[in-house]
Design a protein around this motif. Structure first.
Motif, short mmCIF file in Angstrom:
data_model
loop_
_atom_site.label_atom_id
_atom_site.label_comp_id
_atom_site.label_asym_id
_atom_site.label_seq_id
_atom_site.Cartn_x
_atom_site.Cartn_y
_atom_site.Cartn_z
N GLY A 248 89.77 5.11 21.43
CA GLY A 248 88.38 5.61 21.62
C GLY A 248 87.43 4.36 21.89
N ALA A 249 85.94 4.64 21.75
CA ALA A 249 85.19 3.45 22.12
C ALA A 249 85.38 2.76 20.71
CB ALA A 249 83.83 4.24 21.90
N ASP A 250 85.09 1.31 21.22
CA ASP A 250 85.33 0.32 20.13
C ASP A 250 84.35 0.58 18.98
OD1 ASP A 250 86.13 -1.92 18.68
OD2 ASP A 250 85.10 -3.19 19.89
N ASN A 251 83.12 0.89 19.20
CA ASN A 251 82.10 0.94 18.19
C ASN A 251 81.86 2.56 17.99
OD1 ASN A 251 80.03 0.80 16.52
ND2 ASN A 251 78.44 0.05 17.88
N ASN A 252 82.44 3.13 16.85
CA ASN A 252 82.24 4.59 16.61
C ASN A 252 82.07 4.82 15.20
OD1 ASN A 252 84.76 5.53 15.47
ND2 ASN A 252 85.42 4.59 17.29
N MET A 253 81.58 5.83 14.72
CA MET A 253 81.16 6.25 13.24
C MET A 253 82.35 6.61 12.49
SD MET A 253 79.75 9.91 14.12
CE MET A 253 79.69 10.63 12.66
N TYR A 254 83.80 6.36 13.16
CA TYR A 254 84.80 6.93 12.39
C TYR A 254 85.48 5.64 11.88
CZ TYR A 254 83.88 11.09 15.13
OH TYR A 254 83.08 12.05 15.78
N GLU A 255 84.98 4.47 12.14
CA GLU A 255 85.62 3.03 11.66
C GLU A 255 84.92 2.55 10.50
OE1 GLU A 255 86.28 0.47 15.20
OE2 GLU A 255 87.30 2.13 16.30
N GLY A 256 85.78 2.09 9.66
CA GLY A 256 85.19 0.96 8.76
C GLY A 256 84.93 -0.17 9.24
N MET A 257 84.08 -0.99 8.52
CA MET A 257 83.71 -2.64 8.89
C MET A 257 84.28 -3.25 7.95
SD MET A 257 79.62 -2.18 10.50
CE MET A 257 79.42 -1.00 9.42
N ILE B 55 83.14 -14.36 8.46
CA ILE B 55 83.09 -13.37 7.23
C ILE B 55 84.48 -13.60 6.21
CG2 ILE B 55 82.20 -11.32 8.74
CD1 ILE B 55 84.98 -10.42 9.10
N TRP B 56 84.58 -14.59 6.35
CA TRP B 56 85.90 -15.14 5.41
C TRP B 56 85.79 -14.70 3.96
CZ3 TRP B 56 90.67 -16.16 7.22
CH2 TRP B 56 91.63 -16.79 6.43
N GLU B 57 84.37 -15.40 3.62
CA GLU B 57 84.19 -15.56 2.16
C GLU B 57 84.07 -14.13 1.58
OE1 GLU B 57 84.65 -18.31 0.08
OE2 GLU B 57 84.95 -19.31 2.05
N ASN B 58 83.44 -13.21 2.36
CA ASN B 58 83.25 -11.80 1.86
C ASN B 58 84.40 -10.97 1.91
OD1 ASN B 58 80.46 -12.39 1.53
ND2 ASN B 58 79.73 -11.64 3.64
N ASN B 59 85.65 -11.40 2.36
CA ASN B 59 86.44 -10.67 2.44
C ASN B 59 87.79 -11.00 1.95
OD1 ASN B 59 85.57 -8.04 4.55
ND2 ASN B 59 84.65 -10.03 4.97
N ALA C 192 83.32 -6.57 5.41
CA ALA C 192 82.13 -6.84 4.79
C ALA C 192 81.39 -7.87 5.59
CB ALA C 192 82.56 -7.14 3.24
N GLY C 193 80.12 -7.75 5.95
CA GLY C 193 79.38 -8.68 6.32
C GLY C 193 79.24 -8.54 7.99
N GLU C 194 80.20 -7.43 8.42
CA GLU C 194 79.86 -7.16 9.80
C GLU C 194 78.70 -6.02 10.10
OE1 GLU C 194 84.24 -7.64 12.10
OE2 GLU C 194 83.73 -6.00 11.22
N THR C 195 78.06 -5.75 11.02
CA THR C 195 76.97 -4.89 11.44
C THR C 195 77.63 -3.75 12.27
OG1 THR C 195 76.53 -6.41 13.25
CG2 THR C 195 75.25 -6.41 11.27
N ALA C 196 78.77 -4.00 12.94
CA ALA C 196 79.36 -3.03 13.86
C ALA C 196 80.90 -3.21 13.52
CB ALA C 196 78.89 -2.89 15.25
N PRO C 197 81.71 -2.13 14.00
CA PRO C 197 83.07 -2.38 13.72
C PRO C 197 83.75 -2.53 15.14
CG PRO C 197 82.58 -0.22 13.97
CD PRO C 197 81.31 -0.73 14.05
#
Ligand code: ZN
Ligand code: ZN
Ligand code: ZN
Length: 551
Positions: free
Chosen positions: A236-245, A261-265, A247-252
């Protein structure tokens, strides 16, 4: 073939067993094959259709090589639930199901100690290679032997067994009780491969060298797609509401900027949830082949590798994501790299590989629901409120429920006896209440499990997962597509085909080219490997050797 054998048993003496009509040629077949090395590969959360869906993208040297030159069991299933990682790895290597091997979940409520236990943890041992507690592991909760144990016994411990995975349970359980070593990954600030004092007092030189090399550091880079993302038409589309992100990302979406995002994850733990975790596992497997001299003499060694990142990626992004597609395309390259090294160092045709998975996964239920397929989420809060009301109305203040986990209720049998009630009646009554809730399709009781023998369908699958000593009193089966899970990402655990149908490929020494659509079951793998090697079956084996693979 399994079904055929079973139907022969039903008709007893009436049938002429074709196996008796052997030709002279068949009589001359060697009694066993002796590969120099057996490589067991488990791809965590690999659905069967990941072979077919991404087929056109795979290169010739990875999955395609295993299928085209090896044997493909196209209709291979888990024959028990819950379909999760600990039970999955154990069932593959023991040739039996949780009813016999005792690994009934990743974690479960232990009736004897009144505590939640983890399938691979063992407080009697200490970590090796880290000061963290992540190495206190052993296979002691697995109550039977593995095919790897049987190889150790058969060879007077001259055949080596090495098991490795990012996840501890993906290494500890396949390695069995007699493994020379099992290794797993300690992320955080370290990014090292570690072990337990169950196996050793100190990491061997080659592991220390690997840990002090810059191999893991080189994966601290953006996760980009292997090929142009516009060619990933199978997801499916890369950016969609069925994917988790992360921490620190604004889109999946790709590229996932891991350094940012190394330190946050969790620092090096971030690699687990990316395709790079599988590449790192391959690097470490190759180091193990060298470091342990695997496959160097005529006595078979066994390398058990489990690829964990596929599971983490699936949980976060879901079955239909570009991230899952990229993870499989990259895994395909890793497999090619592994096979090339095996060809070179052990010798083409001198080793035996099997590849399977520990469970499948469901498409994100929210996505399925939006496509009008029946699916959804359990309303835990609503259900729990209603259930509490029922319990207090029926049993007053009595604390009848001890625990709820892995879709099982554990009852307090002493409390029930003090109420002058029969456990089986309470199981039934609570079960009937739960059956009336949305999302629950079937309910079984411990009494039913112990007083019936089911041989097909969902009851058979539930019974194979039911362990008399360890399992609960009331077992719930949710509707197909219904899960306890957040509304992003995929999960698993059910008795349904999306969780039970996984690849099973055999390749290499002694393996004919071919495929079958006959049903095979996950507990057939270990006896098939045992039969190929001419070694004893693991002590709890309930599966059967797959005849076509032995032809
Ligand atoms: Zn798993
Ligand atoms: Zn995405
Ligand atoms: Zn999982």
């Amino acid at each position: 073939m399994k079904k055929y054998i079973r139907s022969m048993l039903v008709f007893g003496s009436l049938v002429i067993i074709p196996a008796l009509q052997t030709t002279a040629q068949e009589n001359q077949k060697p009694i066993k094959t002796t590969p120099k090395l057996v490589v067991g590969i488990v791809v965590d959360q690999m659905r069967y259709d990941y072979l077919t869906r991404f087929w056109d993208h795979y290169g010739d040297g990875g999955f395609k090589r295993l299928v085209n030159e090896g044997f493909n069991c196209k209709n291979n299933h888990f024959n028990y639930a819950p379909t999760s990682t600990g039970p999955g790895h154990t069932s593959i290597y023991t040739g039996t199901t949780p009813s016999t091997h005792g690994i009934i979940g990743n974690n479960w409520y232990d009736k004897t100690t009144d505590k939640i236990v983890y399938c691979a943890s063992d407080e009697n041992y200490v970590s090796v290679g880290t000061s963290a507690g992540t190495g206190k592991m052993s296979p002691h909760r697995m109550t039977v032997s593995t095919v790897t144990d049987e190889l150790r016994l058969f060879t007077q411990k001259r055949g080596k067994v090495i098991a490795l995975a990012l996840k501890d349970r993906g290494a500890v359980l396949p390695g069995g009780h007699m493994a020379n070593a099992a290794y797993w990954y300690n992320g955080g600030a370290e990014g090292d491969w570690i072990s337990s004092s169950y196996y050793m007092d100190e990491l061997p030189r080659w592991v220390k060298n690997f840990n002090s090399s810059d191999v893991v550091e080189k994966y601290k880079k953006p996760w980009t797609t292997l090929k142009s993302i516009s060619t990933y038409l199978e997801s499916g589309a890369d950016n969609n509401m069925y994917e988790g992100m992360f921490a620190g990302e604004t889109a999946p979406v790709f590229p996932h900027d891991l350094p940012a995002i190394w330190e946050n994850n969790g620092q090096f733990d971030l690699l687990r949830g990316t395709a790079y975790g599988n590449s790192l596992t391959t690097d470490f497997a190759l180091a193990a082949i060298d470091g342990e001299d695997l496959g160097k003499d005529a006595i078979p060694d066994f390398l058990a590798v489990s690829y964990s990142s596929t599971d983490y990626v699936g949980h976060q992004f879901g079955v239909n994501s570009k991230e899952v597609q990229d993870t499989y395309l990259r895994l395909d390259q890793d497999l090619e790299r592994l096979l090339e090294v095996l060809d070179r160092k052990v010798g083409e045709g001198e080793y035996l590989v099997f590849l399977s998975s520990d469970h499948g996964a469901v498409d994100v239920p929210a996505y399925l629901r939006d496509q009008k397929i029946p699916a959804g989420y359990m309303d835990s809060q609503g259900m729990s409120a209603k259930f509490k009301e029922f319990m207090s109305y029926t049993y007053g203040d009595a604390d009848v429920i001890k625990n709820y986990s892995n879709a099982q209720f554990f009852l307090d049998h002493d409390v029930i006896r003090n109420l002058d009630l029969e456990v089986k009646d309470v199981q039934y009554k609570i079960g009937q209440e739960l059956l009336s809730y949305d999302g629950i399709s079937r309910v079984f009781t411990g009494y039913q499990m112990e007083h019936n023998e089911y041989n097909h369908g969902i009851p058979y699958i539930i019974q194979n997962g039911y362990n008399q000593k360890r399992s609960g009193d009331i077992l719930l089966v949710l509707n197909p597509g219904v899960v306890y899970y957040p509304e992003t990402g995929s999960t698993h655990g059910s008795p349904y085909p999306y969780d039970t149908h996984v690849p099973l490929l055999f390749f290499g020494k002694g393996i004919p080219q071919g495929s079958t659509v006959e049903r095979t079951e996950i507990d057939d793998i270990a006896p098939t490997i045992s039969a190929l090697l001419g070694i004893a079956f693991p002590s709890g084996t309930t599966g059967q050797p797959i005849e076509e693979v032995l032809d």
